[in-house]
Enzyme design. Structure first.
Site, mmCIF file in Angstrom:
data_model
loop_
_atom_site.group_PDB
_atom_site.id
_atom_site.type_symbol
_atom_site.label_atom_id
_atom_site.label_comp_id
_atom_site.label_asym_id
_atom_site.label_seq_id
_atom_site.Cartn_x
_atom_site.Cartn_y
_atom_site.Cartn_z
ATOM 1 N N GLU A 17 -35.629 20.325 8.298
ATOM 2 C CA GLU A 17 -34.772 21.331 8.894
ATOM 3 C C GLU A 17 -33.406 20.674 9.135
ATOM 4 O O GLU A 17 -33.336 19.603 9.752
ATOM 5 C CB GLU A 17 -35.361 21.783 10.236
ATOM 6 C CG GLU A 17 -34.557 22.910 10.810
ATOM 7 C CD GLU A 17 -35.015 23.337 12.198
ATOM 8 O OE1 GLU A 17 -36.078 22.895 12.661
ATOM 9 O OE2 GLU A 17 -34.274 24.130 12.801
ATOM 10 N N LYS A 56 -35.450 14.511 16.594
ATOM 11 C CA LYS A 56 -34.041 14.834 16.427
ATOM 12 C C LYS A 56 -33.443 15.353 17.729
ATOM 13 O O LYS A 56 -32.269 15.139 18.007
ATOM 14 C CB LYS A 56 -33.869 15.850 15.296
ATOM 15 C CG LYS A 56 -33.968 15.191 13.936
ATOM 16 C CD LYS A 56 -33.860 16.208 12.812
ATOM 17 C CE LYS A 56 -35.163 16.925 12.617
ATOM 18 N NZ LYS A 56 -35.138 17.885 11.518
ATOM 19 N N ARG A 84 -47.864 10.951 11.199
ATOM 20 C CA ARG A 84 -46.470 10.809 11.548
ATOM 21 C C ARG A 84 -46.162 9.365 11.897
ATOM 22 O O ARG A 84 -46.996 8.687 12.490
ATOM 23 C CB ARG A 84 -46.262 11.640 12.815
ATOM 24 C CG ARG A 84 -45.080 12.495 12.843
ATOM 25 C CD ARG A 84 -45.037 13.228 14.158
ATOM 26 N NE ARG A 84 -43.643 13.437 14.467
ATOM 27 C CZ ARG A 84 -42.913 14.398 13.917
ATOM 28 N NH1 ARG A 84 -43.452 15.265 13.101
ATOM 29 N NH2 ARG A 84 -41.647 14.524 14.218
#
Ligand code: ATP
Ligand code: MG
Length: 758
Positions: free
Chosen positions: A31, A268, A258
């Site tokens: 994103e 982020k 992850r």
């Protein structure tokens, strides 16, 4: 790069062999709401790496369905990162927003099939109706709407005829599904916001669960690789594609773990916070764990790829030691870059028996490195050495220059100290020395014994450079945010001296400054006239020593754990029971999916959490989110090393600790300290807090005097702040917190400082 075969590659090979897919097509779907970080590097390495290994290709897809936070700037940063890491998307850069019309058509198709409906419950009702892990949900009465009515409403939603939140589009699946994600998931929501690419055309935006699978399908993705927290979304992924009766081949989703790294924050959102608070100088600050940050600091793409390769793909939820990343860059540069001399804190040395000038031929590389190259080092009567390479009263074991002990100038002669010159206040300003003409490096016949060689530069020929010494941004192994920042993460030295050979080279050069570390010509600020070098990494892991000394960090922080993390093999899917727990955690207790994932997969930890939740303070239950933070960060670390029975503290006490944070009796920072004590002594948190006077200070009348004092002490910064440098707010708040030993309530301090400085 040779990878051992991991579980994803095993699946890919099987699918190619069986003909389930003809070509391997993957995608990297970030994103564009921030700069990519080292976790994204892992995903890039996996997606592009697998595509390349099997002669397929990997698309770069901007998953831009959440218009409020996205921006073209981030799109560019993502492209830069992928390119810099050496991967190529060819012509295949896509945007989910380009598929909005197609996605809309798919939604209409689902409605026409009677498989989706417009729901008009409020957000709260939707949550309530979803039920719990043990209780089936209840379907909304709006699910009865006719196909015509749904079509009409959905079209009006698109046209912008309703307000945000008035309606949503939902899949009609099963309100009693064991996987709670399948209880009529939301497909579209109304959002009247501008999209950075689609403009104002859309008033509805698709949800991840609807957009992602269909985007994969539209692009012909064969293997949709994502991180573990999406495991429970896989059922929706498949449901959408199947119910729409899409032609084969279809994409399939597989999950991998992850990446998390200690001493680092990786979301982020938190990185944005660092940027916005002014704690770092932008997304590409060399201390940031962003790819742009590593790049600017001087990391090579090879070192990062090598790191990704070492950590492997699977192994659920491991936190990788940041020392391992540092090891990778050190290892890469060790054999690659020239070794030169730089003096950071110059001390003048006059060699009284030397007249004239010479140039010493010196190789850039030690003998054992198969690389050629040399430069000439000017040598003269006036030189500089590092201030701490001389000691007048050395402790035992000091091997460098002293009044009694000669030392070798690296590549040059041995010198002996003859006289120490001091200024009025007793600071050493100069050393008068003698050199030994027979002792030149390479042809030493002097017979003088020395214990070490030190760096030096010739005074007249040396160039002045700025050196930025970077250290870890966080001092805490599991940092939460701004309050754990390492105050010494950047030290700027304006007047370091380097030998002239360093400056004739072009930027984009890396060096080893002997005995100091690896350095990189700052790609932005470096000019020939005013050179700037960034410290990439030291020659050794200095944190290993530091942490050992203070005995704070667990052993894991002190050495790279290559063995432990290099495990290939499939991540076990969640068992039924684990999934139930995961749902309960995310949906009922509203833990974020990463925390929920850690708990659900770790039975001991989960039990501990549960007991804390159930047993502590029965009349006023503790907030599950705060408690989960403490359990997954602090308790988890202890449980890694000990069995539950060996713990000194119990679940009730941890509940109390969480409660104290929740009620702002102590800050979360102090809670960590309290926990350390609990882990050692098993005392109650209240007892510890009382005994050590750790109660949080929220009373303005106690805080204000401290603020006044700090304002009085820093008139320059006050002026700068008033002139518009609002970043300094952080400085003032930080000073106050420091002054109170971290006991002041950060929120209150923030408010008071803001008010004071107005
Ligand atoms: P963040 O929480 O940092 O914002 P994200 O998952 O929201 O990360 P995206 O931009 O949506 O970030 O992620 C793009 C891709 O990178 C996804 O496939 C995601 O799974 C992967 N990814 C993100 N963070 C990590 C990580 N720490 N380790 C491995 N892969 C990651
Ligand atoms: Mg995200």
């Amino acid at each position: 790069m040779s990878e051992s075969k991991d579980f994803l590659r095993t699946i890919v090979e099987k699918d190619l062999k069986s003909g389930k897919c003809k070509e391997v097509i993957t995608r990297f779907p970030p994103e564009p709401n921030g700069f990519p970080h080292i976790g994204h590097a892992k995903s890039i390495f996996i997606n592009f790496g697998i595509a390349r290994d099997y002669n397929g290709h990997c698309n770069l897809r901007m998953d831009d369905t959440n218009p409020t936070k996205e921006d073209t700037r981030y799109v560019e940063a993502l492209k830069d990162a992928v390119e810099w890491l050496g991967f190529d998307w060819g012509d295949n850069v896509f945007f989910t927003s380009d598929y909005f019309p197609k996605l809309y058509d798919y939604a209409v198709k689902l409605i026409k099939m009677g498989k989706a409906y417009v729901d008009s419950l409020t957000e709260e009702e939707i949550r309530e109706y979803r039920g719990t892990v043990t209780q089936a949900g209840k379907r909304s009465k709006y699910a009865q709407r006719s196909i015509e009515e749904n079509l009409d409403l959905f079209q009006k939603m698109k046209k912008g005829e309703f307000k945000d939140g008035e309606h949503v589009l939902r899949a009609k699946i099963d309100m009693s599904a064991a996987n709670m994600k399948m209880r009529d998931p939301l497909l579209y929501r109304i959002r009247h916001v501008h999209h950075f690419r689609a403009g104002d055309e859309w008033s509805i935006y698709p949800m991840y669960d609807f957009a992602h699978c269909l985007s994969d399908y539209i692009e012909g993705i064969s293997h949709s690789l994502c991180t573990l927290e999406f495991e429970n979304n896989r059922d929706i992924y498949n449901w959408v594609l199947e119910e729409l009766e899409l032609k084969l081949p279809r994409p399939y989703q597989y999950e991998f773990a992850r990446l998390g790294i200690n001493y680092t924050v990786m979301s982020k959102r938190k990185l944005l916070e660092l940027v916005e608070s002014g704690q770092v100088n932008g997304w590409d600050d060399p201390r940031m764990p962003t790819i742009a940050g590593y790049r600017r600091r001087g990391y090579t793409p090879e070192s990062i790829l090598n790191f990704c390769n070492q950590i492997g793909i699977a192994k659920a939820n491991s936190i990788v030691d940041v020392a391992q990343l540092e090891f990778c860059i050190r290892n890469d540069l060790n054999k690659k870059v020239p070794r030169v001399m730089c003096v950071l804190d110059p001390l003048k040395v006059t060699i009284e028996n030397y007249e004239g000038f010479e140039e010493i031929d010196a190789s850039y590389y030690p003998h054992d490195i198969p690389k050629e190259g040399s430069r000439k080092i000017p040598f003269s009567r006036d030189i500089y050495i590092e201030r701490d390479d001389f000691m007048q009263n050395p402790p035992k074991g000091y091997f460098r220059l002293t009044p009694e002990q000669p030392v070798r100038l690296r590549h040059g002669y041995i010198i002996t100290c003859k006289e120490v010159v001091k200024d009025a206040s007793g600071n050493i300003t100069e050393i008068k020395a003698q050199y030994h003409p027979e002792s030149k490096s390479g042809s030493d016949s002097s017979g003088i014994k020395v214990k070490s060689a030190i760096q030096w530069v010739s005074a007249k020929e040396a160039k002045t450079v700025e050196v930025r010494l970077y250290d870890r941004l966080f001092k805490d192994e599991a940092p939460e945010g701004l309050e754990d920042i390492n105050p010494d993460s950047l030290q700027v030295i304006k007047n370091a001296l380097v030998e002239p050979a360093v400056i004739t080279v072009r930027p984009d050069e890396r060096f080893q400054f002997e005995r100091q570390g690896y350095f990189y010509a700052d790609p932005i600020d470096y000019t020939y006239e005013a050179p700037v070098f960034n410290k990439i990494v030291g020659l050794k892991d200095s944190w290993a020593k530091k942490t050992k000394a203070s005995e704070r960090a667990p052993k894991s922080a002190t050495k790279p754990q290559t063995k432990k993390i290099q495990v290939d093999g499939e991540v076990a899917p969640m068992s039924e029971a684990q999934r139930t727990l995961f749902d309960k955690y995310t949906l009922e207790l509203e833990l974020n999916s990463e925390v929920a994932n850690i708990l659900a997969r770790d039975e001991q930890l989960s039990n501990f959490y549960y007991e804390s939740l159930a047993l502590s303070v029965p009349d006023s239950p503790v907030n599950p989110v705060g408690l989960a933070n403490i359990v997954t960060n602090e308790v988890a670390r202890e449980l890694k090393e000990k069995s539950v029975n060996a713990l000194k503290f119990n679940p009730i006490q941890i509940g109390e600790l969480a409660k104290m944070v929740e009620e702002e009796t102590i800050s979360s920072k102090i809670a960590k300290q309290v926990f350390q004590v609990m882990a050692k002594t098993g005392e109650n948190p209240t007892q510890i807090v009382d005994a050590c006077g750790l109660v949080q200070i929220s009373d303005p009348s106690k805080i204000l005097p401290i603020i006044d004092e700090i304002i009085a002490k820093n008139p320059d910064n006050v002026a700068k702040f008033k002139a518009g440098n609002t970043k300094l707010l952080g400085f003032f708040v930080g000073q106050v917190l420091k002054n109170t030993g971290g006991k002041a309530n950060p929120k209150v301090v923030n408010e008071l400082v803001t008010r004071k400085l107005k």
